[in-house]
Design an enzyme around this catalytic site. Sequence first.
Site, mmCIF file in Angstrom:
data_model
loop_
_atom_site.group_PDB
_atom_site.id
_atom_site.type_symbol
_atom_site.label_atom_id
_atom_site.label_comp_id
_atom_site.label_asym_id
_atom_site.label_seq_id
_atom_site.Cartn_x
_atom_site.Cartn_y
_atom_site.Cartn_z
ATOM 1 N N ARG A 41 0.852 -1.189 0.000
ATOM 2 C CA ARG A 41 0.000 0.000 0.000
ATOM 3 C C ARG A 41 0.890 1.242 0.000
ATOM 4 O O ARG A 41 1.683 1.461 0.909
ATOM 5 C CB ARG A 41 -0.921 0.011 1.222
ATOM 6 C CG ARG A 41 -1.916 1.169 1.180
ATOM 7 C CD ARG A 41 -2.980 1.015 2.240
ATOM 8 N NE ARG A 41 -2.453 1.119 3.590
ATOM 9 C CZ ARG A 41 -3.157 0.950 4.696
ATOM 10 N NH1 ARG A 41 -4.439 0.623 4.596
ATOM 11 N NH2 ARG A 41 -2.608 1.063 5.877
ATOM 12 N N CYS A 437 -26.924 -11.123 41.903
ATOM 13 C CA CYS A 437 -25.465 -10.940 41.931
ATOM 14 C C CYS A 437 -24.762 -12.137 42.557
ATOM 15 O O CYS A 437 -23.684 -12.536 42.109
ATOM 16 C CB CYS A 437 -25.115 -9.665 42.696
ATOM 17 S SG CYS A 437 -25.788 -8.159 41.949
#
Length: 524
Positions: A41, A437
């Site tokens: 690139r 929880c």
Amino acid sequence: MDDINYSLYLVTGRDLLPPGKDYFQSLEESLQGGVSVVQIREKKADTAEFLDIARRSKAVCDKYNVPILINDRVDVAIAINARGVHLGQTDMSIATARSLLPEGAIIGVSCNNENHVRAAIQDGVDYVGIGAVWGTQTKQLTSPVIGVRGVGKMLEILDGTEVKAVAIGGIKTTNLLRTLHGCVSTTDHALDGVAVVSDIVASKEPRVVAEKFTKILEAFRAINFGLLVAPRSVPSKDQILASVNDLINTVRKTGPLVHQITNTVVATQSANITLALGASPIMATEPQEMGDLSRICGALLVNIGTMRSDGKESMTLAGYHANMNKKPVVFDPVGVGASAFRKETVKDLLNTWQASVIKGNAGELASIAGSTEVASKGVDSVGSGFSDPSSFVRALAKKERCVVVLTGPVDYISDGVWVAALRNGHEILRKFTGSGCIVGSSIATYCAAAVAVGRDTENTDGRLVYGDMFIGAIAGVLVLTVAAEIAAKREDVKGPGTFLPALIDELWVLTPSDVLSMARIDIC
């Protein structure tokens, strides 16, 4: 014919080279480290310079029999006899490129959404570059970051085609495992490779970095990094309960350390529940400790109940290090549907690390799944729940590539293949703060035991595969709900205030035989 190995796909970028590092030296060292395909690139070079760089790069790649692709420039690819080209969405059309390139040339195209992928298939490309998966500094992004969990739907579109897929955008050795494990469709369509830029090019030791990428790629393919191992045939109730029995004994024998980043409202009772089970809790939240703790703990619980913006760093680091050390991560997205902040936090966390188990109520899991069937109010679900909870948890587990636990009057647990429906428990569990929880704490405890047993035991006695998070999650829910039934019947329990101490006591004396005799479980 597309015979390219896309596993470690290097995209060059001379502007990223460290001071004093020669581009061609860096390229050769990268190839020595295991790079399998190279894309040249050059966004700022004129044609003459681009041609020179491409020719010399190809000469280096030819030494290692590694194919070379050219970014954007079909003319340069033809001039140097490159293996093919990679095109962006605004570059030359696939049809035009195909008409110019020699027969058998490879054409790849960048894709940022599902429509791009469909168009690429129709245009007859050989591979797609899907991204950006992570944020990147190597190029200005014109499309949004799709995240690890956004790749799956695009991969699913490739089912039944011969088009290959490479993930691109911000991929580094530090997030490679998460990328590989998360970028898989619900049809088990996985990536063919990952494209890397800065982590290799900007390194002073590109060979070392490339070798690290290669080792992670090979390890992932060999062991399938996920801690989830689905049974090959339908598991029986007796098999499951025998394995649960083993995990209960393992926790009592080994006392695994369970790291919990949890709701501050319930931290004390979560720690006490963990102790009563026979494990050892550590309720640490300092970001600097996360790396060290991940090496010594048996499992990690992340609970966002009292989520703060300054706590996200700890959760991010804890999950990342747990993944790197192959420790189970139990995630409890408390109240995720209550605010945009919670939704965005959960999205970021699940894109950053891989959960082994996601546990939540109907409203919480509906939010993660993007379902409107169940709504939520704060941390609670609203309505009657899912019309088909078994199908829901199976689909979500397959999508998230982990075990999913749907809590409620009946608890549903799935690994994406099988679903266990657990019918133990007592309504009083829903009458005190943090009952959900502590389920997370229990699941994390038994998942730690599942991994510990899996390291030392062969599956030769007809029981399920050890290290299975499916069994760890079932054990965590069963132990807590069976103990709740026993505690609720005690004469000294008058309500929620006296129930919690009784529950802790019953967990302390609970025996495997209690669980085996009282368990009400169905598998489908």
